[in-house]
Design an enzyme around this catalytic site. Structure first.
Site, PDB file in Angstrom:
ATOM      1  N   GLY A  22       0.834  -1.185   0.000  1.00  0.00           N
ATOM      2  CA  GLY A  22       0.000   0.000   0.000  1.00  0.00           C
ATOM      3  C   GLY A  22       0.868   1.233   0.000  1.00  0.00           C
ATOM      4  O   GLY A  22       2.075   1.170   0.270  1.00  0.00           O
ATOM      5  N   ARG A  23       0.253   2.360  -0.333  1.00  0.00           N
ATOM      6  CA  ARG A  23       1.011   3.602  -0.353  1.00  0.00           C
ATOM      7  C   ARG A  23       0.090   4.781  -0.072  1.00  0.00           C
ATOM      8  O   ARG A  23      -1.129   4.692  -0.269  1.00  0.00           O
ATOM      9  CB  ARG A  23       1.699   3.787  -1.702  1.00  0.00           C
ATOM     10  CG  ARG A  23       0.738   4.080  -2.836  1.00  0.00           C
ATOM     11  CD  ARG A  23       1.354   3.803  -4.176  1.00  0.00           C
ATOM     12  NE  ARG A  23       1.245   2.386  -4.478  1.00  0.00           N
ATOM     13  CZ  ARG A  23       1.817   1.799  -5.516  1.00  0.00           C
ATOM     14  NH1 ARG A  23       2.555   2.486  -6.340  1.00  0.00           N
ATOM     15  NH2 ARG A  23       1.662   0.513  -5.726  1.00  0.00           N
ATOM     16  N   HIS A 238     -12.614   1.010  -6.411  1.00  0.00           N
ATOM     17  CA  HIS A 238     -11.963  -0.172  -6.968  1.00  0.00           C
ATOM     18  C   HIS A 238     -10.731   0.326  -7.697  1.00  0.00           C
ATOM     19  O   HIS A 238     -10.828   1.180  -8.584  1.00  0.00           O
ATOM     20  CB  HIS A 238     -12.896  -0.911  -7.921  1.00  0.00           C
ATOM     21  CG  HIS A 238     -12.290  -2.163  -8.472  1.00  0.00           C
ATOM     22  ND1 HIS A 238     -12.783  -2.801  -9.587  1.00  0.00           N
ATOM     23  CD2 HIS A 238     -11.234  -2.903  -8.075  1.00  0.00           C
ATOM     24  CE1 HIS A 238     -12.058  -3.863  -9.850  1.00  0.00           C
ATOM     25  NE2 HIS A 238     -11.107  -3.949  -8.932  1.00  0.00           N
ATOM     26  N   ASP A 239      -9.560  -0.182  -7.351  1.00  0.00           N
ATOM     27  CA  ASP A 239      -8.324   0.377  -7.890  1.00  0.00           C
ATOM     28  C   ASP A 239      -8.297   0.385  -9.414  1.00  0.00           C
ATOM     29  O   ASP A 239      -7.727   1.300 -10.024  1.00  0.00           O
ATOM     30  CB  ASP A 239      -7.091  -0.316  -7.305  1.00  0.00           C
ATOM     31  CG  ASP A 239      -7.121  -1.829  -7.394  1.00  0.00           C
ATOM     32  OD1 ASP A 239      -7.983  -2.394  -8.095  1.00  0.00           O
ATOM     33  OD2 ASP A 239      -6.284  -2.471  -6.723  1.00  0.00           O
ATOM     34  N   THR A 261      -0.654  -7.187  -9.593  1.00  0.00           N
ATOM     35  CA  THR A 261      -0.857  -8.579  -9.201  1.00  0.00           C
ATOM     36  C   THR A 261      -1.757  -9.277 -10.203  1.00  0.00           C
ATOM     37  O   THR A 261      -1.539 -10.426 -10.593  1.00  0.00           O
ATOM     38  CB  THR A 261      -1.479  -8.637  -7.791  1.00  0.00           C
ATOM     39  OG1 THR A 261      -0.613  -7.975  -6.872  1.00  0.00           O
ATOM     40  CG2 THR A 261      -1.701 -10.066  -7.352  1.00  0.00           C
ATOM     41  N   ASN A 298     -10.311 -10.736 -16.152  1.00  0.00           N
ATOM     42  CA  ASN A 298      -9.196 -10.846 -15.205  1.00  0.00           C
ATOM     43  C   ASN A 298      -8.205 -11.883 -15.696  1.00  0.00           C
ATOM     44  O   ASN A 298      -8.571 -13.047 -15.906  1.00  0.00           O
ATOM     45  CB  ASN A 298      -9.713 -11.280 -13.830  1.00  0.00           C
ATOM     46  CG  ASN A 298     -10.285 -10.144 -13.031  1.00  0.00           C
ATOM     47  OD1 ASN A 298     -11.038  -9.329 -13.558  1.00  0.00           O
ATOM     48  ND2 ASN A 298      -9.957 -10.085 -11.757  1.00  0.00           N
TER      49      ASN A 298
END
Length: 476
Positions: A22-23, A238-239, A261, A298
């Site tokens: 995380g950042r 949602h990223d 990922t 995905n």
């Protein structure tokens, strides 16, 4: 760095939580300016408990608060906080506290949930409701396997859970809610009849809000820890929704791959596609910012490489230099046979080199000798899966795809970008790397009026294209 159309300026904090790290970043926006400054980075990942794989959420939230305090010290003028993360995982609240650590989406309990859901609602019927590809860890399958669901007052997805702990407000941001399987694909609202059929109590589903909504101010206790009375503004939580905001699409027929990922491979559409062909190809319809549809598939992404490297580091007791490994991989020959990057046996943590070797043998390929050649076959297999997903997306949407944009960490992997260009026959435009954080920042900036009134996504993307020019890979 130049950005057109900015009407005002300011700084915001972006909390970007990924499945491995995380950042917290400061985003600065204004006339002639679009810039990111990292202020905190911290590890994240699955932890094994007695009942399965979880997230160490207390540690994660502690890192977020510390990172936000660093942001305020670095830039006292920060105007707001936006939070994005991976999808599908959640925390259950009762009495204002978590009932338990959130489960990790790779926990094996989800298999029970799939059987339970499909016994009540066959997948073909389910797809007409939610438009989602079949992924065993989608939230509705996790709910079906959740032993404590009936005890909960509310279920909050990870970024909404972080927002709740910061502000005390319980909401569900719509882009991430669309990944649960419980949002109506046509209306963008909770599908309460579907929830009832699945035995999911409606009261656990919080009110839906759109990106750019002011959630509320920090609680006094949290504001004291962070050092400023900031507010939280929803982004594409949602990223991938945030990342797609910052894809500088070169044409309406450009595909995108948000690669970390996972590799999220798809097209941006105005309406969902829920045909039998889309369902059979396992394509999903998730909501993006401004009601756009992220029609995508995905593909297992850099997880395969990172887990392989992790296994080698455990074997060596020392770090592996990834840039050197990839440079050596680029000097090896492309493999004659690649493996299925989406093979289910590769989804769980642990002994990735051994499991990849088994999948390769089953596909009739030789297991490469040496780590460089092994890394090459991993990268080429991911690229082959990317190229196949792009072709399928174009066919299903009846679009002639003319280019591919790769954003996220995968944009740094030149071997992967070139292999994707070679295997797709399309130019690949790589970057920006920090697309997710940029999309987070841009949606906050627009909510503050820094891009003028009701600026469309195209205005935000023009800012990205001017400030972060992509690197082009031509197919060979």
């Amino acid at each position: 760095m130049t950005t057109p159309g900015s009407a005002a300026s300011g700084a915001v904090a972006a909390v970007d939580l990924g499945a491995t790290s995380g950042r917290v970043m400061i985003g600065r926006v204004g006339p002639g300016l679009l810039a990111l400054e990292p202020v905190a980075r911290f590890p994240n990942g699955p932890v094994e408990r007695g009942d399965g794989w979880h997230w160490d959420f207390d540690a994660l939230f502690g890192h977020v608060v510390t990172g936000l305090a660093d942001a305020v010290r670095t830039e006292p003028g920060v105007a707001s906080i936006g939070i994005d993360s991976w999808a599908v995982d959640y925390g259950l609240l009762r009495g204002g506290a978590l009932l338990a650590e959130p489960f990790h989406y790779r926990d094996e309990r989800t298999a029970e949930g799939v059987a339970s859901v499909h016994a009540r609602v066959p997948f073909a019927d389910l797809y007409q409701h939610n438009g989602l590809q079949h992924l065993t860890f989608n939230t509705l399958y996790q709910f079906a396997a959740e032993a404590r669901l009936d005890e909960a007052e509310t279920a909050l997805l990870i970024p909404d859970l972080v927002a709740y702990l910061l502000t005390g407000e319980r909401i569900a941001e719509r882009t991430n809610a669309s990944t649960t399987g419980l949002l109506d694909v046509r209306t963008g609202e909770w599908d309460l009849p579907l929830a009832a059929r699945l035995g999911i109590p409606a009261h656990i589903l919080p009110p839906l809000v759109d990106p750019g909504t002011r959630v509320g101010a920090l609680t006094p206790a949290v504001a004291g820890r962070i050092g400023a009375p900031l507010e939280v503004v929803t982004v594409g939580s949602h990223d991938t929704a945030s990342a797609v905001v910052a894809v500088p699409l070169s044409s309406p027929n450009a595909a995108y791959i948000s690669c970390g990922t996972w590799g999220l491979v798809g097209l941006e559409l105005d309406a969902p596609i829920v045909t039998d062909a889309a369902r059979e190809a396992n394509f999903t319809n998730e909501l993006g910012v401004d009601g756009r549809v992220r029609f995508l598939h995905n593909v297992t992404g850099l997880w395969l490489l990172s887990e392989t490297v992790r296994a080698w580091e455990q074997e060596d007791g020392a770090p592996v230099n990834l840039p050197d490994l990839l440079a050596a991989a680029a000097r090896t020959d492309a493999p004659a046979v690649v493996f299925d990057a989406n093979d289910p046996s590769l989804s769980a943590p642990g002994d990735m080199p051994g499991r990849i070797a088994a999948v390769l043998r089953a596909a009739g390929g030789a297991v490469p000798e040496g780590r460089a050649a092994f890394a090459r076959v991993i990268v080429e297999s991911i690229a082959a899966a990317f190229a196949d997903a792009v072709r399928t997306a174009g066919y299903l949407a009846d679009r002639e795809v003319d280019s591919i944009h790769i954003v996220g960490g995968g944009a740094l992997n030149e071997l992967l970008c070139q292999a994707t260009a070679d295997r797709s026959g399309l130019p690949v435009l790589a970057g920006p790397v920090e697309a997710t954080a940029l999309g987070n920042v841009l949606v906050q900036a627009r909510a503050h009026g820094w891009f003028g009134t009701d600026a469309p996504l195209e205005t935000l993307r023009a800012a990205v294209a001017a400030a972060f020019r992509p690197r082009r890979h031509t197919p060979r």
